[in-house]
Design a protein around this motif. Sequence first.
Motif, PDB file in Angstrom:
ATOM      1  N   ASP A  86     -38.440  47.400   8.139  1.00  0.00           N
ATOM      2  CA  ASP A  86     -38.047  46.781   9.410  1.00  0.00           C
ATOM      3  C   ASP A  86     -37.000  45.689   9.207  1.00  0.00           C
ATOM      4  O   ASP A  86     -36.043  45.584   9.978  1.00  0.00           O
ATOM      5  N   LYS A  87     -37.158  44.882   8.179  1.00  0.00           N
ATOM      6  CA  LYS A  87     -36.180  43.814   7.896  1.00  0.00           C
ATOM      7  C   LYS A  87     -34.830  44.418   7.486  1.00  0.00           C
ATOM      8  O   LYS A  87     -33.779  43.923   7.869  1.00  0.00           O
ATOM      9  N   GLU A  88     -34.855  45.487   6.694  1.00  0.00           N
ATOM     10  CA  GLU A  88     -33.612  46.152   6.295  1.00  0.00           C
ATOM     11  C   GLU A  88     -32.917  46.774   7.501  1.00  0.00           C
ATOM     12  O   GLU A  88     -31.688  46.756   7.580  1.00  0.00           O
ATOM     13  N   LYS A  89     -33.691  47.289   8.449  1.00  0.00           N
ATOM     14  CA  LYS A  89     -33.095  47.841   9.674  1.00  0.00           C
ATOM     15  C   LYS A  89     -32.348  46.750  10.438  1.00  0.00           C
ATOM     16  O   LYS A  89     -31.222  46.955  10.890  1.00  0.00           O
ATOM     17  N   LYS A  90     -32.977  45.586  10.575  1.00  0.00           N
ATOM     18  CA  LYS A  90     -32.327  44.469  11.277  1.00  0.00           C
ATOM     19  C   LYS A  90     -31.040  44.074  10.558  1.00  0.00           C
ATOM     20  O   LYS A  90     -30.014  43.842  11.200  1.00  0.00           O
ATOM     21  N   ALA A  91     -31.121  43.990   9.248  1.00  0.00           N
ATOM     22  CA  ALA A  91     -29.932  43.617   8.472  1.00  0.00           C
ATOM     23  C   ALA A  91     -28.846  44.676   8.626  1.00  0.00           C
ATOM     24  O   ALA A  91     -27.664  44.348   8.805  1.00  0.00           O
ATOM     25  N   TYR A  92     -29.221  45.953   8.588  1.00  0.00           N
ATOM     26  CA  TYR A  92     -28.230  47.027   8.705  1.00  0.00           C
ATOM     27  C   TYR A  92     -27.545  47.000  10.072  1.00  0.00           C
ATOM     28  O   TYR A  92     -26.336  47.211  10.173  1.00  0.00           O
ATOM     29  N   ILE A  93     -28.304  46.746  11.120  1.00  0.00           N
ATOM     30  CA  ILE A  93     -27.722  46.708  12.471  1.00  0.00           C
ATOM     31  C   ILE A  93     -26.614  45.650  12.531  1.00  0.00           C
ATOM     32  O   ILE A  93     -25.530  45.897  13.067  1.00  0.00           O
ATOM     33  N   LEU A  94     -26.869  44.472  11.967  1.00  0.00           N
ATOM     34  CA  LEU A  94     -25.851  43.414  11.952  1.00  0.00           C
ATOM     35  C   LEU A  94     -24.712  43.766  11.002  1.00  0.00           C
ATOM     36  O   LEU A  94     -23.536  43.602  11.335  1.00  0.00           O
ATOM     37  N   LEU A  95     -25.060  44.252   9.820  1.00  0.00           N
ATOM     38  CA  LEU A  95     -24.066  44.621   8.812  1.00  0.00           C
ATOM     39  C   LEU A  95     -23.090  45.662   9.345  1.00  0.00           C
ATOM     40  O   LEU A  95     -21.884  45.538   9.170  1.00  0.00           O
ATOM     41  N   ASP A  96     -23.609  46.670  10.014  1.00  0.00           N
ATOM     42  CA  ASP A  96     -22.757  47.747  10.518  1.00  0.00           C
ATOM     43  C   ASP A  96     -21.699  47.219  11.481  1.00  0.00           C
ATOM     44  O   ASP A  96     -20.569  47.681  11.494  1.00  0.00           O
ATOM     45  N   ASN A  97     -22.060  46.234  12.267  1.00  0.00           N
ATOM     46  CA  ASN A  97     -21.107  45.656  13.217  1.00  0.00           C
ATOM     47  C   ASN A  97     -20.180  44.641  12.576  1.00  0.00           C
ATOM     48  O   ASN A  97     -19.024  44.528  12.953  1.00  0.00           O
ATOM     49  N   LYS A  98     -20.654  43.889  11.605  1.00  0.00           N
ATOM     50  CA  LYS A  98     -19.863  42.802  11.031  1.00  0.00           C
ATOM     51  C   LYS A  98     -18.861  43.265   9.979  1.00  0.00           C
ATOM     52  O   LYS A  98     -17.738  42.750   9.929  1.00  0.00           O
ATOM     53  N   ILE A  99     -19.225  44.209   9.144  1.00  0.00           N
ATOM     54  CA  ILE A  99     -18.354  44.585   8.037  1.00  0.00           C
ATOM     55  C   ILE A  99     -16.978  45.050   8.516  1.00  0.00           C
ATOM     56  O   ILE A  99     -15.964  44.685   7.929  1.00  0.00           O
ATOM     57  N   ALA A 100     -16.923  45.821   9.576  1.00  0.00           N
ATOM     58  CA  ALA A 100     -15.622  46.283  10.077  1.00  0.00           C
ATOM     59  C   ALA A 100     -14.753  45.114  10.521  1.00  0.00           C
ATOM     60  O   ALA A 100     -13.528  45.152  10.387  1.00  0.00           O
ATOM     61  N   LEU A 101     -15.381  44.061  11.028  1.00  0.00           N
ATOM     62  CA  LEU A 101     -14.621  42.892  11.462  1.00  0.00           C
ATOM     63  C   LEU A 101     -14.015  42.126  10.291  1.00  0.00           C
ATOM     64  O   LEU A 101     -13.073  41.358  10.466  1.00  0.00           O
ATOM     65  N   ASN A 102     -14.563  42.322   9.098  1.00  0.00           N
ATOM     66  CA  ASN A 102     -14.065  41.617   7.919  1.00  0.00           C
ATOM     67  C   ASN A 102     -12.804  42.256   7.345  1.00  0.00           C
ATOM     68  O   ASN A 102     -12.177  41.682   6.470  1.00  0.00           O
ATOM     69  N   ALA A 103     -12.441  43.415   7.817  1.00  0.00           N
ATOM     70  CA  ALA A 103     -11.264  44.121   7.307  1.00  0.00           C
ATOM     71  C   ALA A 103     -10.001  43.583   7.973  1.00  0.00           C
ATOM     72  O   ALA A 103     -10.050  42.921   9.001  1.00  0.00           O
TER      73      ALA A 103
END
Length: 184
Positions: free
Chosen positions: A79-96
């Motif tokens: 469950d914690k990894e799911k929460k992290a993945y949801i944020l990660l998926d949205n944030k990583i593209a913004l870092n490019a």
Amino acid sequence: MEQIEQVAIGTLIPYENNARVHSDSQLTQIANSIKKFGFINPITVDENNLILSGHGRYQASKQLNLKTVPVKRVTHLSDKEKKAYILLDNKIALNASWDETLLKTELGDIPDELIEMIGFDEFELELLTNGWENNISKVDDIEAIDSIGLKKITINVDHNLYDEVKQNVITFLESYPDDQIKIT
């Protein structure tokens, strides 16, 4: 390896704490992309059909009245990894960031009727094509200062156009990584 499967859209569960917000205009862009190119990027769900990535595609699919959508089911996350993945998926593209030379080349090879679908607004295209100094028609004066590698851009704008230009400039600059540009 996860398989892509077609799932009834009514069985999908949006993550209630999804922090990423999609404007109506962005949902229209996503819907138009699905209509034009098909559903290329599936929605990622967990074992209970909770959406982990693809909330915008889900919302656009509902607007299009799709009955089923492609999903990739991921079952190995806590469950914690799911929460992290949801944020990660949205944030990583913004870092490019963009390689502006390649971007200009690619945009130059795309027909005008498809350019609108990509999501760059007219102001961004002007900046990409002609640069800051050569084509900011709504800006009265622009001054760029380079001091020990730190660039400061001061823009003086007609008061009536301030909010529009400010938002366009901020949106454009936010496409760069944080370590390259700081907006204050």
